[in-house]
Design an enzyme around this catalytic site. Structure first.
Site, PDB file in Angstrom:
ATOM      1  N   LYS A  44       0.829  -1.208   0.000  1.00  0.00           N
ATOM      2  CA  LYS A  44       0.000   0.000   0.000  1.00  0.00           C
ATOM      3  C   LYS A  44       0.868   1.266   0.000  1.00  0.00           C
ATOM      4  CE  LYS A  44      -3.855  -2.267  -0.234  1.00  0.00           C
ATOM      5  NZ  LYS A  44      -4.272  -3.291   0.633  1.00  0.00           N
TER       6      LYS A  44
HETATM    7  C1  LIG Z   1      -5.488  -4.361   0.916  1.00  0.00           C
HETATM    8  C2  LIG Z   1      -6.988  -4.187   0.961  1.00  0.00           C
HETATM    9  C3  LIG Z   1      -7.757  -4.510   2.075  1.00  0.00           C
HETATM   10  C4  LIG Z   1      -7.196  -5.286   3.219  1.00  0.00           C
HETATM   11  O1  LIG Z   1      -6.166  -4.648   3.852  1.00  0.00           O
HETATM   12  P1  LIG Z   1      -5.322  -5.464   4.940  1.00  0.00           P
HETATM   13  O2  LIG Z   1      -4.604  -4.366   5.656  1.00  0.00           O
HETATM   14  O3  LIG Z   1      -4.415  -6.381   4.200  1.00  0.00           O
HETATM   15  O4  LIG Z   1      -6.289  -6.162   5.809  1.00  0.00           O
HETATM   16  C5  LIG Z   1      -9.091  -4.201   2.084  1.00  0.00           C
HETATM   17  N1  LIG Z   1      -9.683  -3.617   1.033  1.00  0.00           N
HETATM   18  C6  LIG Z   1      -9.000  -3.308  -0.078  1.00  0.00           C
HETATM   19  C7  LIG Z   1      -9.708  -2.652  -1.205  1.00  0.00           C
HETATM   20  C8  LIG Z   1      -7.638  -3.613  -0.158  1.00  0.00           C
HETATM   21  O5  LIG Z   1      -6.953  -3.369  -1.282  1.00  0.00           O
END
Ligand SMILES: *Cc1c(COP(=O)(O)O)cnc(C)c1O
Length: 383
Positions: A182
């Site tokens: 991210k």
């Molecule tokens: C990455 C992601 C999540 C989950 O995030 P985590 O921190 O890995 O639990 C949820 N929604 C979207 C759209 C994502 O891309």
């Protein structure tokens, strides 16, 4: 040349920050996290920010804090990462999927209005790829249903804005992810921001088993402080060991966005007018440029992925339509035709490498492979 899908920016100074936490008595949730929470509240202009150990667990903590569970419905888009729907399923509620806009792939207020029932307790707009859904318009689509919460999945949208507003401005809670790929990352982590003090207080409990006081507070006054459990919670708090990586990234995130924007713009210029499609830009929006998804005719998608793998270019699929994945198909009997836009996008999409430190040479190599090997596949499949 090898171009990874993502390469993080963390290095030596970040190791020093973790080492500093090792010198404190509490490795878990404490002062470092609190400082980052104040930083997040400032960045988003939202009074309350709570760090969590993932966006997924943060969403579960939010649903538990809102008492959403068995017999309740939560409206989620069909085109998203599975976690957006899984959290609803995990608390015993029903994810009610809606199809998305054919151009932007975002949740539409009209679709939300059509999916409302007496059981609807929440709506979860997902700011897919880094562009924000119109949360205010979704709020309007709820009419006088003030019992329905809006929970933004802002995992892709840390730097995003719509009409000058950041995530959290018009919702009950916005949830971010600091997962490894991210825009802001500590490997695994996340945050919830909310305007409501009561929800923030409940979240402090639901992110920590439902306990009324965290470990640091229990020992704070010198004598042991008893805790109580008023509501059911999960384990979603972020340790200071990981929180220590976030501060400098949040301070500098807006400096990196123009780099992401420039790289995304380079791809867009190279692919404009070809058989490789891209999501439409939303007006009056600042795009967080988290992912760079493209779409080819479904018959060419898997060959395109093979070409990229052979060329040593990292690529992923974000995402196949959620309701027709085996689990949801079996649980609710959904078919491709129930969410045609999401399904068609999911069968043809793949995402290209996009990260601030991607070099010009690396990006030119990706574009060369797209033009030379993938465009002919896409053009042929489109005929
Ligand atoms: C990455 C992601 C999540 C989950 O995030 P985590 O921190 O890995 O639990 C949820 N929604 C979207 C759209 C994502 O891309």
């Amino acid at each position: 040349m090898h171009v990874p899908f993502y390469r993080h920016d963390l290095g030596g100074q970040d190791a020093d920050r973790i080492a500093a936490v090792l010198d404190t008595p509490f490795l878990t949730t404490g002062e470092v996290g609190r400082t980052v929470e104040r930083q997040l509240a400032d960045y988003f202009g939202i009074p309350h920010a709570l760090l969590v150990n993932s966006c997924t667990n943060g969403a579960i903590a939010v649903l538990l804090a809102l008492d959403i569970g068995r017999g309740d419905e939560v409206i989620v888009p069909a085109m998203t990462f599975i976690a957006s729907a899984n959290v609803v399923e995990l608390v015993g509620a029903k994810p009610v999927f809606v199809d998305v806009d054919p151009a932007t792939l975002l949740m539409q207020p009209e679709a939300v209005a059509r999916a409302l029932t007496a059981k609807t307790r929440a709506v979860m707009p997902v700011h897919l790829y880094g562009q924000m859904c119109d949360v205010q318009a979704i709020r309007d689509a709820l009419g006088n249903r003030h019992d329905i919460a809006i929970i933004e999945d802002a995992a892709h949208a840390f730097e995003a804005m719509l009409n000058g507003d950041r995530p959290g401005a018009h919702s009950d809670a916005a949830i971010f992810s600091f997962y490894a790929t991210k825009n802001v990352t500590c490997g695994e982590g996340g945050a919830v921001v909310t305007r409501h003090v009561e929800l923030a207080d409940k979240l402090r409990q639901t992110r920590l088993h439902g306990m009324s006081a965290g470990a640091v507070d229990r020992f704070r006054q010198g004598s042991y402080q008893h805790w109580d459990m008023i509501r059911l919670g999960t384990k979603a708090n972020l340790p200071d060991l990981l929180a220590a990586l976030l501060g400098p990234q949040i301070d500098t995130i807006d400096e990196r966005l123009p780099t992401r924007e420039a790289k995304a713009g380079r791809y867009e210029a190279a692919l404009a007018g070809t058989a490789i499609r891209m999501p439409a830009r939303v007006q009056s929006a600042a795009h967080a440029r988290h992912l760079f998804p493209v779409h080819v005719p479904p018959a060419a998608r898997d060959s395109a992925l093979t070409v990229l793998a052979n060329a040593k270019i990292g690529a992923t699929v974000n995402y196949r339509s959620v309701p027709t994945l085996t689990y949801y198909r079996n649980a609710y009997g959904y078919e491709a035709a129930d969410f045609p836009i999401s399904y068609a996008w999911g069968e043809g999409t793949f995402s290209l490498p996009l990260f601030p430190r991607m070099s010009e040479d690396e990006q030119e190599y990706v574009i060369d492979v797209l033009h030379r090997d993938i465009l002919p596949l896409a053009t042929r499949a489109a005929r």
